[in-house]
Scaffold this motif. Structure first.
Motif, PDB file in Angstrom:
ATOM      1  N   TYR A  45       0.825  -1.211   0.000  1.00 12.23           N
ATOM      2  CA  TYR A  45       0.000   0.000   0.000  1.00 12.23           C
ATOM      3  C   TYR A  45       0.856   1.256   0.000  1.00 12.23           C
ATOM      4  O   TYR A  45       0.627   2.174  -0.801  1.00 12.23           O
ATOM      5  CB  TYR A  45      -0.922  -0.012   1.218  1.00 12.23           C
TER       6      TYR A  45
ATOM      7  N   SER B 187      -6.081   4.597  -4.162  1.00 11.55           N
ATOM      8  CA  SER B 187      -6.316   5.574  -3.098  1.00 11.55           C
ATOM      9  C   SER B 187      -6.562   6.976  -3.646  1.00 11.55           C
ATOM     10  O   SER B 187      -7.175   7.809  -2.982  1.00 11.55           O
ATOM     11  CB  SER B 187      -5.124   5.593  -2.138  1.00 11.55           C
TER      12      SER B 187
ATOM     13  N   GLY C  11      -3.449   0.810  -2.649  1.00 11.34           N
ATOM     14  CA  GLY C  11      -2.655   2.020  -2.770  1.00 11.34           C
ATOM     15  C   GLY C  11      -2.831   2.705  -4.101  1.00 11.34           C
ATOM     16  O   GLY C  11      -2.880   3.943  -4.187  1.00 11.34           O
TER      17      GLY C  11
ATOM     18  N   SER D 256       0.975   3.629  -3.315  1.00 15.61           N
ATOM     19  CA  SER D 256       0.308   4.904  -3.060  1.00 15.61           C
ATOM     20  C   SER D 256       1.282   6.064  -3.263  1.00 15.61           C
ATOM     21  O   SER D 256       0.947   7.062  -3.924  1.00 15.61           O
ATOM     22  CB  SER D 256      -0.248   4.920  -1.632  1.00 15.61           C
TER      23      SER D 256
END
Length: 601
Positions: free
Chosen positions: A353, A432, A429, A357
């Motif tokens: 993640y 997001s 991620g 991200s």
């Protein structure tokens, strides 16, 4: 060195998502004694397992107990072991001694042995290297040397006579129906001379003495805690740690005060410049506000480093929590290895993640390659190191060589838990949809960095950044090394946790300070520099490994040397990634704060 059943259960119970691994762990978990409640009646058989033998000063170089020609039975019955025990190099088998509950023996024959010349040579070489044996009686560890060297009777002081112990006396303390303590005494009057290459025939004997005690069962492990890696006077240890921490914190406080005053003067100066002369040329860190948030080179690698470092930081935090709540009993290092494997697998989603991200925030497009790089960044070097060291252990026929079944279990954990969680974290991620928060606009073309003196380059800055955090932990490193690479144990995890917190604080601050000085010199390439400066403590720790190996330990031999420096390289690399991510995060928060505090056109 061993695995205590309740500690293993507590480790697994403390992990919230361990259900995902339960089908794997149940297949290998067999830590408990035959009598799981540790209660016995008079005459009951109490489980006694022989573990391993090896040179006392080479903790990684251990061999199976019956690799030496002891009284080996026709069929050796092996004990089922947990994953942590196998990773720790334990290979437990039923011992030939019969130590029934509260049954004394004055002198009982174990076996009659006739050693051939080659067996005599093997025993003599083992005694020359200070071989010891290890057993477990009702999950209590016991040790003893297999022989001794003596100069008596030799004209040359450099020559020795070598004797093999042939009589072992077991002294066992009990409280009602439970075993509390066991001690081993070797009879110096019952020796076998193995100095010459001659066939020897003798008898192995043992005796057993049971003694009542009032010590409760719950405190039977206190004996091992008292003989841990700490000094005899705990106050001395606390004083040395507090002295080191106070010194470092005072130095950090002085630097923080200076930095805050300098920043205050900068803010006043820039505010005055805005009011008096807007067209005046700016100097200092405000001058590069259009470049300071320019994305770094090799942003996929940078995001992968940040993701892996954050995962390792999370792993360390959970391990400290388990240690502080009392999960890791003395001589229960098998539970620690199991916790490391399980927690690393379960935290892989964090790495995925964070990496994807952040990579998306840096306007990266090939997130799949970034995810693969994240998964291999730490595990890749660790896997290559393991393959080499496991091959060395196989050549030496040492217990450190993992069985094929254990390797399959680890591969299954990687395939069925680590990789799926890494992918799920990466997908989360990527989706997001967060943007990088920059208080200043980035110009189209980067400004040229002025020529700076040599001490402002990366390597000198890393040396300065790593020294201060290392000075906060170097006292504690000896006790940790004596536990990991020796026969002592570490029990005061509260001290270690305090040192860990100090390490994080000092790493964050020194990285912020050096980042400020870098920006003040109008060098806007701070991204990688902050990560490298934060992680440079890992290089200092590896430098300490050289000092410890050659100055503080008696380790020797190719296998022990390769294991020590190989696995310590992986550990220090993990520290580099973890502290590097801490340093970058601290520098990012600082830079965002100072550039929000000024007016940037």
């Amino acid at each position: 060195m061993g695995s205590y059943r309740r500690g293993e259960q507590a480790t697994m119970a403390s992990v919230a998502l361990a259900v995902a691994l339960s089908f794997v762990c149940l297949g290998i978990d067999g830590v408990a004694a035959d009598a799981s409640n540790h209660r016995y009646k008079v005459g009951d058989a109490v489980p006694l397992y022989a573990n391993k033998v090896g040179p006392f000063h080479n903790p990684s170089e251990t061999y199976r107990y019956f690799d030496l020609p002891f009284c080996s039975p026709e069929h050796v019955k092996e004990k089922r072991e947990a994953l942590g025990e196998v990773l720790n190099g334990d290979r437990l088998v039923d011992a030939p001694y019969k130590l029934d509950f509260r049954v004394d023996h004055d002198s009982k024959l174990l076996c009659k042995s006739k050693l051939k010349k080659e067996d005599v040579v093997r025993f003599r070489n083992a005694i020359m290297k200070d071989y010891y044996f290890q057993m477990y009686y009702d999950d209590l560890p016991i040790w003893g040397f297999i022989g001794k060297a003596d100069r008596e009777g030799k004209d040359d002081p450099n020559e020795h006579k070598y004797y093999l112990y042939r009589h072992i006396h077991f002294e066992i303390l009990y409280n009602n129906d439970r075993v509390i303590e066991i001690n081993v005494h070797l009879d110096n009057n019952a020796l076998v001379d193995v100095t010459e290459d001659l066939e020897v025939e003798f008898q192995f004997l043992y005796s057993v003495k049971w003694i009542g005690t009032s010590t409760p069962f719950e405190k039977r492990m206190d004996k091992y805690s008292q003989s841990s890696s700490l000094p005899h006077h705990l106050e001395i240890h606390w004083f040395s740690i507090i002295n080191s921490c106070v010194t470092v914190l005072l130095l950090t406080g002085f630097l923080a005060t200076i930095l805050m005053r300098v920043l205050k003067n900068d803010f006043i100066k820039y505010a005055h410049d805005e009011e008096t002369a807007d067209d005046q040329e700016e100097t200092g860190w405000k001058y590069i506000h259009g470049d300071v948030f320019r994305f770094p080179k090799y942003k996929s690698l940078f995001a992968a480093c940040l993701g892996s470092g954050t995962q390792l930081f999370t792993l360390a935090t959970f391990i400290f929590i388990l240690a502080l709540v009392g999960v890791f009993y003395p001589y229960n290092r098998g539970a620690l290895f199991t916790a490391l494997v399980v927690m690393y697998a379960l935290t892989s989603g964090i790495a995925g993640y964070i990496a994807t991200s952040f990579y998306s925030q840096l306007e990266g497009t090939n997130w799949v390659r970034n995810l693969l790089l994240t998964g291999c960044l730490f595990c890749g070097p660790l896997f290559l190191t393991f393959c080499f060291l496991n091959t060395v252990a196989i050549i030496y026929s040492a217990t450190a060589a993992l069985p094929f079944g254990t390797i399959v279990v680890i591969v299954l954990i990687w395939t069925l838990v680590t990789s799926p969680l890494l992918i799920l974290g990466g997908i989360a991620g990527k989706n997001s949809k967060t943007e990088f928060q920059a208080p200043c606009r980035t110009t189209k073309y980067p400004r040229e960095i002025p020529l700076l003196p040599w001490y402002r380059s990366t390597i000198p800055q890393m040396a300065m950044a790593g020294f201060l955090p290392f000075s906060a932990i170097y006292i504690e490193l000896y006790y940790i090394f004596a536990s990991v690479w020796g026969h002592r144990i570490y029990t005061i995890y509260s001290i270690l946790f305090i040192v860990f917190i100090i390490l994080l604080i000092v790493t964050a601050f020194i990285t912020v300070a050096l980042t400020y000085f870098q920006l003040a010199a109008e060098d806007h390439e701070w991204w990688w520099r902050s990560f490298l400066c934060g992680g440079s403590t890992g290089l200092f720790i590896y430098g300490y490994c050289l000092y410890y190996y050659y100055a503080r330990s008696d380790m020797s031999g190719f296998m022990q040397t390769s294991f020590f420096f190989g696995y310590m390289a992986c550990i220090c690399y993990g520290f580099f990634l973890m502290l590097g991510s801490v340093g970058y995060r601290a520098a990012l928060l600082f830079i965002r704060h100072i550039y929000r505090s000024i007016k940037c056109e």
